[in-house]
Every structure is written in structure tokens, then in C-alpha cells.
Design a protein around this motif. Structure first.
Motif, PDB file in Angstrom:
ATOM      1  N   LYS A 153      13.719 -24.977   1.045  1.00 19.37           N
ATOM      2  CA  LYS A 153      14.324 -26.287   1.094  1.00 19.37           C
ATOM      3  C   LYS A 153      13.301 -27.038   0.123  1.00 19.37           C
ATOM      4  CE  LYS A 153      16.357 -30.116   3.719  1.00 19.37           C
ATOM      5  NZ  LYS A 153      17.564 -29.865   2.810  1.00 19.37           N
ATOM      6  N   ASP A 154      11.952 -27.385   0.433  1.00 19.19           N
ATOM      7  CA  ASP A 154      11.088 -28.264  -0.411  1.00 19.19           C
ATOM      8  C   ASP A 154      11.010 -27.624  -1.845  1.00 19.19           C
ATOM      9  OD1 ASP A 154      10.720 -29.711   1.719  1.00 19.19           O
ATOM     10  OD2 ASP A 154       8.591 -28.685   2.281  1.00 19.19           O
ATOM     11  N   ALA A 155      10.847 -26.280  -2.243  1.00 20.95           N
ATOM     12  CA  ALA A 155      10.922 -26.037  -3.322  1.00 20.95           C
ATOM     13  C   ALA A 155      12.273 -26.124  -4.165  1.00 20.95           C
ATOM     14  CB  ALA A 155      10.479 -24.163  -3.561  1.00 20.95           C
ATOM     15  N   GLN A 156      13.204 -25.949  -3.518  1.00 21.29           N
ATOM     16  CA  GLN A 156      14.782 -26.452  -4.144  1.00 21.29           C
ATOM     17  C   GLN A 156      14.814 -27.968  -4.589  1.00 21.29           C
ATOM     18  OE1 GLN A 156      17.328 -24.797  -1.317  1.00 21.29           O
ATOM     19  NE2 GLN A 156      17.701 -22.995  -2.449  1.00 21.29           N
ATOM     20  N   GLU A 157      14.242 -28.651  -3.641  1.00 19.43           N
ATOM     21  CA  GLU A 157      14.190 -30.122  -3.992  1.00 19.43           C
ATOM     22  C   GLU A 157      13.447 -30.437  -5.000  1.00 19.43           C
ATOM     23  OE1 GLU A 157      13.587 -32.116  -0.371  1.00 19.43           O
ATOM     24  OE2 GLU A 157      15.516 -31.783   0.491  1.00 19.43           O
ATOM     25  N   ALA A 161      12.373 -28.475  -7.697  1.00 22.26           N
ATOM     26  CA  ALA A 161      12.998 -27.947  -8.859  1.00 22.26           C
ATOM     27  C   ALA A 161      14.273 -28.332  -9.177  1.00 22.26           C
ATOM     28  CB  ALA A 161      12.864 -26.411  -8.797  1.00 22.26           C
ATOM     29  N   GLY A 162      14.724 -29.196  -8.447  1.00 23.06           N
ATOM     30  CA  GLY A 162      16.014 -29.822  -8.687  1.00 23.06           C
ATOM     31  C   GLY A 162      17.188 -28.726  -8.626  1.00 23.06           C
ATOM     32  N   LEU A 163      17.031 -27.964  -7.796  1.00 20.52           N
ATOM     33  CA  LEU A 163      18.265 -26.634  -7.698  1.00 20.52           C
ATOM     34  C   LEU A 163      19.161 -27.118  -6.574  1.00 20.52           C
ATOM     35  CD1 LEU A 163      15.762 -23.556  -8.314  1.00 20.52           C
ATOM     36  CD2 LEU A 163      17.556 -24.768  -9.808  1.00 20.52           C
ATOM     37  N   ALA A 199      26.421 -18.155  -0.794  1.00 21.99           N
ATOM     38  CA  ALA A 199      26.407 -18.307  -2.257  1.00 21.99           C
ATOM     39  C   ALA A 199      25.427 -19.065  -2.783  1.00 21.99           C
ATOM     40  CB  ALA A 199      27.819 -18.776  -2.682  1.00 21.99           C
ATOM     41  N   PHE A 200      24.854 -18.951  -3.966  1.00 22.11           N
ATOM     42  CA  PHE A 200      23.934 -19.526  -4.667  1.00 22.11           C
ATOM     43  C   PHE A 200      24.047 -19.600  -6.195  1.00 22.11           C
ATOM     44  CE2 PHE A 200      22.057 -17.008  -1.150  1.00 22.11           C
ATOM     45  CZ  PHE A 200      21.047 -17.958  -0.539  1.00 22.11           C
ATOM     46  N   ARG A 201      24.152 -20.795  -6.684  1.00 19.48           N
ATOM     47  CA  ARG A 201      24.475 -21.349  -7.946  1.00 19.48           C
ATOM     48  C   ARG A 201      23.179 -21.115  -8.653  1.00 19.48           C
ATOM     49  NH1 ARG A 201      28.004 -25.002  -9.618  1.00 19.48           N
ATOM     50  NH2 ARG A 201      29.694 -23.553  -8.458  1.00 19.48           N
ATOM     51  N   HIS A 202      23.357 -20.590 -10.084  1.00 20.27           N
ATOM     52  CA  HIS A 202      22.420 -20.399 -10.871  1.00 20.27           C
ATOM     53  C   HIS A 202      22.881 -21.170 -12.333  1.00 20.27           C
ATOM     54  CE1 HIS A 202      19.678 -16.871  -9.348  1.00 20.27           C
ATOM     55  NE2 HIS A 202      19.621 -18.063  -8.516  1.00 20.27           N
ATOM     56  N   PHE A 203      22.182 -21.657 -13.156  1.00 27.08           N
ATOM     57  CA  PHE A 203      22.317 -22.191 -14.355  1.00 27.08           C
ATOM     58  C   PHE A 203      21.931 -21.535 -15.727  1.00 27.08           C
ATOM     59  CE2 PHE A 203      21.734 -25.957 -11.471  1.00 27.08           C
ATOM     60  CZ  PHE A 203      23.215 -26.172 -11.351  1.00 27.08           C
ATOM     61  N   ASP A 204      20.879 -20.832 -15.698  1.00 26.98           N
ATOM     62  CA  ASP A 204      20.394 -20.125 -16.943  1.00 26.98           C
ATOM     63  C   ASP A 204      20.075 -18.739 -16.576  1.00 26.98           C
ATOM     64  OD1 ASP A 204      18.431 -20.880 -15.069  1.00 26.98           O
ATOM     65  OD2 ASP A 204      16.971 -21.412 -16.675  1.00 26.98           O
ATOM     66  N   LYS A 261      10.551 -13.001 -14.508  1.00 25.47           N
ATOM     67  CA  LYS A 261      10.998 -14.182 -13.834  1.00 25.47           C
ATOM     68  C   LYS A 261      10.467 -15.425 -14.539  1.00 25.47           C
ATOM     69  CE  LYS A 261      12.422 -12.383  -9.514  1.00 25.47           C
ATOM     70  NZ  LYS A 261      13.931 -12.598  -9.509  1.00 25.47           N
ATOM     71  N   LYS A 262      11.272 -16.661 -14.371  1.00 23.77           N
ATOM     72  CA  LYS A 262      10.597 -17.882 -15.055  1.00 23.77           C
ATOM     73  C   LYS A 262      10.451 -18.888 -14.005  1.00 23.77           C
ATOM     74  CE  LYS A 262      15.080 -19.449 -15.319  1.00 23.77           C
ATOM     75  NZ  LYS A 262      15.900 -18.722 -14.270  1.00 23.77           N
ATOM     76  N   THR A 263       9.835 -19.968 -14.506  1.00 23.49           N
ATOM     77  CA  THR A 263       9.888 -21.109 -13.652  1.00 23.49           C
ATOM     78  C   THR A 263      11.353 -21.989 -13.912  1.00 23.49           C
ATOM     79  OG1 THR A 263       7.444 -21.349 -13.996  1.00 23.49           O
ATOM     80  CG2 THR A 263       8.515 -23.361 -13.086  1.00 23.49           C
ATOM     81  N   PRO A 264      11.824 -22.260 -12.654  1.00 20.99           N
ATOM     82  CA  PRO A 264      13.311 -22.928 -12.763  1.00 20.99           C
ATOM     83  C   PRO A 264      13.178 -24.336 -13.103  1.00 20.99           C
ATOM     84  CG  PRO A 264      12.721 -22.452 -10.623  1.00 20.99           C
ATOM     85  CD  PRO A 264      11.538 -21.729 -11.393  1.00 20.99           C
ATOM     86  N   ARG A 265      14.047 -24.858 -13.900  1.00 19.39           N
ATOM     87  CA  ARG A 265      14.106 -26.270 -14.316  1.00 19.39           C
ATOM     88  C   ARG A 265      15.182 -26.754 -13.541  1.00 19.39           C
ATOM     89  NH1 ARG A 265       9.578 -25.072 -14.930  1.00 19.39           N
ATOM     90  NH2 ARG A 265       8.466 -25.056 -16.898  1.00 19.39           N
TER      91      ARG A 265
END
Length: 628
Positions: A34-38, A40-42, A186-191, A327-331
Motif C-alpha cells: 500500500k505504501d509503495a503504491q501510494e 509511486a502514484g499507482l 485486477a491490477f491496472r498498468h499504464f506502460d 523491470k523498471k521503476t514505476p512512475r
């Protein structure tokens, strides 16, 4: 578009929690999901499916890290900790308390039989490349429309799986039951891994569903995952058709075919999106093609021949795996949108980027003006049956249904259609142009309707070779190319049957003729003559109107100075030039053979004419029968 992966090992949930749930990146060690998603803005994962009620979950609720571990790592209830504590407080022993939280057969029992448990299936939905470009470079309203269509198309595809496909099996398949209630995370990805736009959703379908036993008590069992795999293509075409249609109707767009791989089915992309922009967003394609060229060369060295269609698919998958980046660092999405726009502006300029939606709407308006938003059910059924029969030989209803959805997308070019038209076309293709090949065996369970196989008697064209371009080797015609020729041949035969001889006047039908023409299906609201169609057209006029509509929906590359009649395809400039090249090459080979010393066979004393011809061939100088 839809791809599927298995979630098998017990620690596979860690990959999804640490990577997939974190935007396909690497989550820092020791940081909660949860903290990592917040940071990274995911967006967090969310629960979907009708089966959530049996687990005390609500649709759209956030997926926690502990729930992922319990459900997809241990096959237990997502609230197993609370249930287990309550049972322990009531005096139950630890083994009994833990067993009460297990859904279905424990994973430990499956592993004790030296089998690998299948915990879930990862269904990944993503739009076409042109829609992704519009989503990445469009304004906020365009993005909202595309994202909403993406979500609705996923929901519709999952509902179809629940209503029509999902089953549970037990007793080695002897027991079966419909289970219209799946549990999905379900998980949403943008890139993608290169950081370029790739809107997609990972939907983890839990391999446990609830049914009622013989006593009417709810029990948990495994899904029939074979059925899910069998209906992947039909599910993907439903998603693509639903999303593309909604976006095109909302924004006034249309689709055009784009050939991605020569010989394979074209992808219906949004008209007006430049191919340069599609290549800009598809960063891995060029790398895959470069690696694929080397793999093809090695295949030819090892086998002494060019790879066939199945081998080409295998080499393509191997090339995709070999070029998969780390893998890359999410933005955050806001940061990604700014980076994508800056990258596109730097490469293509402000005019191309800012005028993208305007060009798409102009191209869509032109296509919508010339494509009739009605479907000829007879020709659609013929096309679907001919293509599926030529490509597969034997087929089931799911194959026909998937092809019917492709036909609607290719013919209507993104325009709305009557609900249920895909099922109607599939049923008509099976009833009018197919025959059942599955024979029920005495004493065994009667196969369900979707387990029956069919075949058809369409004349399959002979195979031909196509010259390579840009230094690529020649290739054999694909099954899809031969299927298109077979389909168009039958469609033109129908056109000829619909049109009476010239001696019969349009305004004076033959005796006994009625308006109940064979192209009008009885009853259904979405038959050939929809509301708004001029029902007083005579058969020749109606056939001409259908011909114009079909040609308007055909890919432009099929209409360069020719009709849908396959007999006219050989007279195009490209084919004429190709035939001329083949003729010149054949003449060169013939002259080389004629100039070569040919051993003379023993003469036949009873054939003086043949003996005279052989003596003429032995004389020096060119033969008088050989043209220079």
C-alpha cells in the motif's frame, strides 16, 4: 487483445505482489504494498466477479497484500486470519482451524501427489496500439472515454465468461456444473517495461469456485481451466469489439486494417493514427523482428527449409522472450503523460501530435459516410464459415463465434450493431454452412452444445508462394490468406445467384417470385433487412447494394483497381509485375536446361517419329523448335 498466463507455484503470488501489483516494477524490500503504491502514484488492485459475495468481499474493494498471499498463495479464504482466530478461541485445534479456511482441496495434498497446483489464470486485456496512442497523447476527455470503454469491455468479457464458459469439475471430470461466479483480482498498468505507453489490466482469475453438493450444501472446487483456455480467443475478440465500438461511437472514429505480420490477420486500428506514432509506442517490435530474422536463418540451416506457419509462431514467441527487458521503476501516470508528450513532440513535432484527434475524426467521418451500418447476415455467415473451415478444418462454436466478432469489427468499422448479432451470425454459419462431425458414443454423456465439432465443404484454394520484400525470403501463403480467397469465392457465387439473367427486367420479377428472398432470415430483429432498409428493392438492386457495402468495408489494399471477385486479383499491377518476374526467371531456367548436355535414351525401333526428333536434338546448333 487478450493474453493468458498460469499462476502455478505457491510463491507465484510474491511475483504479483512485488511486481505486477506494483506497476510491473521492483518494489523496495521492506516496504508495504500500500505504501509503495501510494508513493509511486499507482492505483491499487481491486476485486471483481460475482463470487465475491461468498467470501464477504465487495466488488471494487482494494486488494491487500495479505489477501493476495492467502488467496493466490495458499488457496485460503481472504479473511482466513480472523476466521482461524475465532475457531481457536472456540477451542478448535490448530489443524482443524486452518483446514476450515482452505477453499477446496488443500495445496499440500496436490503437491503430495507430485503435481503442480494451478492457483489462478492471469488474463491480461489491452487495446490496440492506435487506441493506446490516442490515450497517451490525447486530452483528458479522450483518456477518460478510452479508460471507461476499457473497463466496460473487461467487465463485459468477464461477465460472458461467468455466464457462458465457467464450469467446475470433480471426480476426474465425471461431475460438472455451471459456476457463474468467479473471484478476480485486477491490477491496472499504464506502460511497458521500456516506459512507453501500454494501457492494460492483469485479471487474476482464482482457480476456485463454489457449487452445491448433493445435499444442497455449498462446497468449493476447481475451475475447468481447459474450458477457459479454449474460449480465450472468443473472449479477446469480445473485449476488442466492445471497446473499439464504444470508443468509435463516443469520439466519432472508425477503424482501418493494418497488416502487422504478412500473411496473418490484419489488426483493426483507428483510422488517422499515423504508423510512425504506432511504431513509436511499440518499442519492442523492431527488436523482436531483428532477433526473429536470426532465428529464422538458424531454422533454415537446421531443417533445410523455411519455417511453416506453426513454426513461425514458435519462433516469434522465442524472439519475444529473448528481447524482454528488465523491470523498471514505476512512475505516476501524470509524470508518464508529460514524458510521453515531450518524447512525441521532440520526434514528430507539435502539428502531428496536437492534430491527432482531429485527423482521426476526419478519417472516421469519411469512412462512416461510405460504410453502411448494416450487416448482410447471409454473406456474414458465409464469410465466417468459410474462413473458420479453411483455417481450422474442424471447428467448434467458439471458433465460429470469435470469427463472427472479427467480421463485425472488420465490416462495420467501429459502428454500433444490434445486440446479439454475433451469436446470430455464428448460429447461422453452423446451421447453414456446416455439418456436425461429433458422434455421441452410446453409454457416455451427451456432449454439450459447445463441445460439438463441425466441418464444412468449402473449396480450399491451392497454396501459392509469395515473393519476399525488403530482402526477406519468400513465404508460403498462410491459411488465413487462403481462407479469404475461399470466402470471397463463395460470396461472389451468392451474388451471381441473387442476380437474375439480363432478360428478366428488374421491375418484372419472374412468376412465383416473392419478397421472401433466401437472404432474409425469418424472425430475428437483426436479420438482413433492418429497419430503415428499403424493402421494395428487387433482388438485383439488393445484390448491388450489398456488393457496394461489402466493397466499402473491404480493406483498401484489396480494392486497388479490382473487385471482390478473386478471378480479377491476378490483373492488379503488383501481381502482373510479379508474374512477369516469375516468367522471366522460368525462361532463364528453361534456356539453361536446354543448353545443358542431355543423355540420349535408347531409341525405340518401333517409333520412327520419335527417332527422327532425337536425331534432330543431336545435331549441333539450336533446335528449330526452341524459341530464342
Amino acid at each position: 487483445m487478450l493474453s493468458v498466463a498460469k499462476v502455478q507455484r505457491r510463491n507465484a503470488w510474491r511475483y504479483y505482489v512485488r511486481g505486477v501489483a506494483f506497476g510491473d516494477g521492483r518494489r523496495p524490500v521492506g516496504q508495504s504494498l500500500k505504501d509503495a503504491q501510494e508513493m509511486a502514484g499507482l492505483p491499487p488492485g481491486r476485486w471483481l466477479g460475482r463470487g465475491l459475495d461468498t467470501l464477504g468481499l465487495t466488488e471494487g474493494a482494494e486488494v491487500s497484500e495479505r489477501q493476495m498471499e492467502l488467496v493466490f498463495g495458499q488457496g485460503r479464504h481472504p479473511d482466513a486470519d480472523r476466521i482461524e482466530r475465532r475457531l481457536l478461541d472456540d477451542g478448535a485445534d490448530p489443524a482443524t482451524a486452518r483446514r476450515a479456511t482452505v477453499l477446496g482441496q488443500p495445496i499440500e495434498e496436490i503437491e503430495a501427489r507430485k503435481q503442480t497446483p494451478l492457483l489462478a489464470l492471469d488474463f491480461t486485456f489491452r487495446p490496440q496500439a492506435s487506441l493506446i496512442v490516442l490515450w497517451a497523447l490525447g486530452d483528458a476527455k479522450t483518456r477518460r472515454i478510452i479508460e471507461r470503454a476499457h473497463e466496460r469491455a473487461i467487465a463485459k468479457a468477464l461477465r460472458w465468461l461467468e455466464d457462458e464458459v465457467a464450469e467446475t469439475r470433480w471426480s476426474s471430470g465425471r461431475g460438472r456444473a455451471k459456476t457463474p461466479a468467479l473471484v478476480i483480482a485486477a491490477f491496472r498498468h499504464f506502460d511497458n517495461r521500456d516506459g512507453f505507453p501500454l494501457l492494460h489490466d492483469h485479471c487474476l482469475i482464482f482457480n476456485r469456485v463454489q457449487r452445491l453438493d448433493d445435499d444442497g450444501e455449498p462446497v468449493w472446487g476447481a475451475l475447468d481451466t481447459v474450458r477457459l483456455y479454449q474460449h480465450v480467443v472468443a473472449t479477446g475478440t469480445l473485449y476488442t469489439l466492445t471497446m473499439t465500438t464504444e470508443v468509435c461511437e463516443e469520439l466519432g472514429l472508425a477503424t482501418v486494417p493494418r497488416e502487422v505480420t504478412p500473411g496473418l490477420r490484419p489488426v483493426m486500428e483507428i483510422a488517422g493514427v499515423d504508423s510512425e506514432l504506432i511504431d513509436w509506442s511499440s518499442t519492442r517490435r523492431q527488436r523482436i523482428e531483428d532477433v526473429l530474422e536470426g532465428l529464422t536463418y538458424k531454422y533454415v540451416e537446421d531443417h533445410g527449409r523455411l519455417p511453416g506457419e506453426r513454426a513461425r509462431h514458435g519462433l516469434g514467441w522465442q524472439a519475444a522472450q529473448d528481447t524482454r527487458p528488465e523491470k523498471k521503476t514505476p512512475r505516476p501516470l501524470k509524470q508518464l503523460l508529460a514524458w510521453w508528450r515531450a518524447s512525441a513532440l521532440l520526434k514528430f513535432g507539435k502539428q502531428m501530435v496536437d492534430g491527432l484527434l482531429r485527423r482521426c475524426r476526419a478519417a472516421g467521418a469519411a469512412i462512416r459516410a461510405r460504410v453502411d451500418p448494416r450487416v448482410d447476415a447471409v454473406l456474414a455467415a458465409v464469410d465466417v464459415a468459410a474462413v473458420v473451415s479453411t483455417v481450422r478444418g474442424k471447428f467448434a462454436r467458439r471458433h465460429v463465434l470469435a470469427e463472427a466478432r472479427r467480421h463485425l469489427l472488420e465490416t462495420l468499422r467501429g459502428q454500433e450493431f444490434t445486440r446479439g448479432l454475433d451469436d446470430y451470425i455464428a448460429d447461422r454459419a453452423l446451421s447453414d454452412h456446416s455439418r456436425q462431425s461429433t458422434v455421441p458414443k452410446p453409454g457416455r454423456r451427451t456432449p454439450d452444445a459447445d463441445q460439438l465439432f463441425y466441418t464444412a465443404d468449402f473449396a480450399e484454394p491451392d497454396r501459392w508462394w509469395i515473393a519476399g520484400t525488403d530482402g526477406k525470403p519468400p513465404r508460403e501463403s498462410s491459411r488465413y490468406e487462403r481462407a479469404r480467397v475461399a470466402s470471397l469465392a463463395v460470396q461472389n457465387a451468392i451474388h451471381a445467384a441473387r442476380t437474375p439473367p439480363a432478360a428478366v427486367r428488374d421491375d418484372a420479377p419472374a412468376a412465383g417470385h416473392t419478397e421472401d428472398h433466401h437472404d432474409q432470415a425469418p424472425g430475428p430483429p437483426h436479420a438482413v433487412d433492418h429497419p430503415g432498409r428499403d424493402t421494395v428493392l428487387t433482388p438485383p438492386q439488393r445484390a448491388a447494394a450489398v456488393q457496394i457495402h461489402q466493397q466499402a468495408a473491404m480493406p483498401e489494399e484489396y480494392l486497388e483497381g479490382r473487385t471482390t471477385d478473386p478471378a480479377t486479383w491476378m490483373r492488379t499491377p503488383e501481381n502482373l509485375e510479379r508474374l512477369a518476374a516469375f516468367t522471366r526467371a522460368a525462361n532463364v531456367r528453361r534456356r539453361a536446361i536446354e543448353e545443358r548436355e542431355v543423355p540420349v535414351p535408347a531409341a525405340d525401333p518401333f517409333d520412327p517419329r520419335r527417332q527422327e526428333q532425337e536425331q534432330q536434338h543431336q545435331r549441333p546448333g539450336p533446335s528449330p523448335d526452341v524459341q530464342p
